[in-house]
Design an enzyme around this catalytic site. Structure first.
Site, mmCIF file in Angstrom:
data_model
loop_
_atom_site.group_PDB
_atom_site.id
_atom_site.type_symbol
_atom_site.label_atom_id
_atom_site.label_comp_id
_atom_site.label_asym_id
_atom_site.label_seq_id
_atom_site.Cartn_x
_atom_site.Cartn_y
_atom_site.Cartn_z
ATOM 1 N N ARG A 87 0.871 -1.180 0.000
ATOM 2 C CA ARG A 87 0.000 0.000 0.000
ATOM 3 C C ARG A 87 0.904 1.225 0.000
ATOM 4 O O ARG A 87 1.733 1.403 0.888
ATOM 5 C CB ARG A 87 -0.897 0.026 1.236
ATOM 6 C CG ARG A 87 -1.680 1.334 1.382
ATOM 7 C CD ARG A 87 -2.536 1.325 2.637
ATOM 8 N NE ARG A 87 -3.145 2.627 2.875
ATOM 9 C CZ ARG A 87 -2.710 3.518 3.771
ATOM 10 N NH1 ARG A 87 -1.646 3.246 4.517
ATOM 11 N NH2 ARG A 87 -3.334 4.667 3.924
ATOM 12 N N HIS A 175 -7.542 6.788 0.942
ATOM 13 C CA HIS A 175 -8.352 5.615 1.313
ATOM 14 C C HIS A 175 -8.916 4.916 0.081
ATOM 15 O O HIS A 175 -9.932 4.219 0.151
ATOM 16 C CB HIS A 175 -9.502 5.997 2.270
ATOM 17 C CG HIS A 175 -9.035 6.495 3.602
ATOM 18 N ND1 HIS A 175 -9.581 7.595 4.208
ATOM 19 C CD2 HIS A 175 -8.066 6.044 4.433
ATOM 20 C CE1 HIS A 175 -8.964 7.814 5.367
ATOM 21 N NE2 HIS A 175 -8.043 6.875 5.531
ATOM 22 N N GLY A 320 -12.715 1.279 11.110
ATOM 23 C CA GLY A 320 -12.834 0.987 12.543
ATOM 24 C C GLY A 320 -14.015 1.634 13.236
ATOM 25 O O GLY A 320 -14.827 0.952 13.879
#
Length: 387
Positions: A87, A175, A320
Site C-alpha cells: 500500500r 483511502h 474501525g
C-alpha cells in the site's frame, strides 16, 4: 499463490499473507512491526484464527530494519510467498494504477515523495529493503490515490493559478483501496448515488455514482476533510498563517499541529481514541465536544456530497469507527431524515448489515473493509499477467 501485503506507516509495518487467486483469497497470517524508530518496538504474528504465533520485543532503527526482521524472524512462516504487494499512500498524477516495481517506478515514487513526506519515503525504504534481500521476488505498488483519479477535473481543481495546477497541486483523495474494495465486492451497496464513509483514525468520505468516484473529502494530503483522531480536517489557511506570524511556527511545527496534535486529541485534551472518548463523555465536557464535532463534520460533509450527487440513495459506513461505533453511526444518521434516512435504532445497536428500516428511501449499510484483500487481488492479477 501466496501474497505478502505490506502497509508501511510512519512508525509501523502492518502485514498479512493471503493465499489463493482471483476473488478466492483467504488470509492466512497477519501481524505488524510496531514502534519503528522508538526505544521499545514489537514484532508480532497471528494465524488466521487470531492465535498469537510470535510476539517479540526489540528495537527497530528504521523501516528497512523492520522489514529485515519480518523477513528473517518470520521466514519459516512466510517463506512460500510468491509476490509482495505494498500500500503506497500517494501515486501522484502518473502512478494511477497498481504497478509492478522496477527502477523507473522507484524513481517516480521519489518524485512523488514530497507530496506525502510522512509516508512515501518509508514505503520506498521497505520496497528497497525487500529488493536487496529478495531481488527476484515480484513487488507491486497499490496506490491509495488511484481510485480517485477518475473524478472529474472540477472536483480535483483548487482555485489557484494555473502554474500550481501544472505542478500537480490538486485534490488527490485517499483511502482509495478501501473504497475500491467496497465498490468491487459490494456493488449492490453502491448502486445509484452513494456516499461511502471510511471512518477510522484517518477518516474520509467519498461520493460515488454507480461505483464511479465523483468527489471526496480529503484533498492534496490526508489532512483535509472531516475531523480525525489527530488531524484537523479542513481548516481556514488563515488560521495557520496567523499562528506562523504570531508564534513563529516553522513548517514542521505546523505539520505537527495539524497532523499529530489536533482532531479528537486536540479538542478533548485526553485521547485520540473514539471509544475512550465515548466512555468518558458523560463526565468530561471536552471529550463530549470532540465526539460531537466529529459527528457534526461527518453530517456536514454528507450534506455537501449529497448536493454534488444531486440526491442520495445509499450510505455505507466502513473502517474501525464506521464498523464498530454504533453510537457514532446513530448520531450521524438521526439527523439525516431530510435525505430519506429512516434510521433503525435496534438494527444499528446490533451492528446489522443494513441499519435503516425496510422501505427507507436512503438505505444505510455497515460493511467491513479489507484493503489487504484488495492489494492481494491486484498482485494476483499483475503477477499472473507478467508471467
Amino acid at each position: 499463490m501466496h501474497t505478502l501485503c505490506l502497509n508501511a506507516g510512519s512508525s509501523s509495518i502492518k502485514f498479512a499473507v493471503y493465499g489463493g487467486q482471483g476473488d478466492d483469497l483467504t488470509r492466512q497470517l497477519r501481524g505488524a512491526i510496531d514502534g519503528i524508530g522508538q526505544e521499545h518496538g514489537r514484532a508480532w504474528l497471528k494465524d488466521a484464527d487470531g492465535r498469537m504465533l510470535e510476539d517479540a520485543r526489540g528495537e527497530f532503527a528504521d523501516h528497512a530494519a523492520g522489514i529485515r526482521v519480518l523477513l528473517d524472524q518470520f521466514h519459516e512462516r512466510v517463506r512460500h510467498v510468491d509476490a509482495i504487494g505494498h500500500r503506497v499512500v500517494h501515486g501522484g498524477r502518473e502512478l494511477t494504477q497498481p504497478t509492478v516495481v522496477d527502477d523507473q517506478v522507484l524513481e517516480e515514487l521519489r518524485d512523488v515523495a514530497p507530496f506525502a513526506p510522512l509516508h512515501v519515503p518509508h514505503q520506498i525504504a521497505v520496497i528497497e529493503a525487500v529488493r536487496q534481500q529478495y531481488p527476484k521476488l515480484p513487488q507491486v505498488t497499490c496506490f491509495d490515490t488511484a481510485f480517485h483519479r477518475r473524478m472529474p477535473v472540477l472536483a480535483r481543481r483548487f482555485p489557484l493559478p494555473d502554474e500550481y495546477w501544472e505542478r500537480g497541486l490538486e485534490k488527490y483523495g485517499f483511502h482509495g483501496l478501501s473504497y475500491e474494495y467496497i465498490t468491487r465486492r459490494h456493488p449492490e451497496a453502491v448502486a445509484g448515488r452513494t456516499i461511502i464513509a471510511h471512518l477510522g483514525n484517518g477518516a474520509s468520505l467519498a461520493a460515488v455514482r454507480d461505483g464511479e468516484p465523483v468527489e471526496t473529502t480529503m484533498g492534496f494530503t490526508p489532512t483535509g476533510g472531516i475531523v480525525m483522531s489527530t488531524r484537523t480536517g479542513d481548516i481556514d489557511p488563515g488560521v495557520l498563517l496567523y499562528l506562523m506570524r504570531t508564534e513563529n511556527l516553522a513548517s514542521d511545527d505546523v505539520d505537527r499541529l495539524v497532523n499529530r496534535s489536533a482532531g479528537l486529541l486536540g479538542v478533548s485534551g485526553l485521547s485520540s481514541d473514539m471509544q475512550t472518548l465515548l466512555n468518558v463523555e458523560g463526565e468530561n465536557e471536552s471529550a463530549r465536544l470532540a465526539v460531537e464535532l466529529f459527528c457534526y463534520h461527518a453530517r456536514r460533509h454528507i450534506g455537501a456530497l449529497a448536493a454534488v450527487l444531486g440526491g442520495l440513495d445509499q450510505i455505507v459506513f466502513t473502517a474501525g469507527i464506521g464498523e464498530h461505533a454504533a453510537e457514532i453511526r446513530r448520531r450521524i444518521c438521526v439527523e439525516l431524515g431530510w435525505l430519506g434516512v429512516e434510521f433503525d435504532e435496534e438494527r444499528n445497536a446490533g451492528h446489522a448489515p443494513i441499519i435503516t428500516r425496510d422501505g427507507s428511501r436512503c438505505r444505510v449499510h455497515v460493511i467491513p473493509t479489507n484493503e489487504e484483500w484488495m492489494i492481494a487481488r491486484h498482485v494476483g492479477e499483475l503477477v499472473r499477467l507478467e508471467a
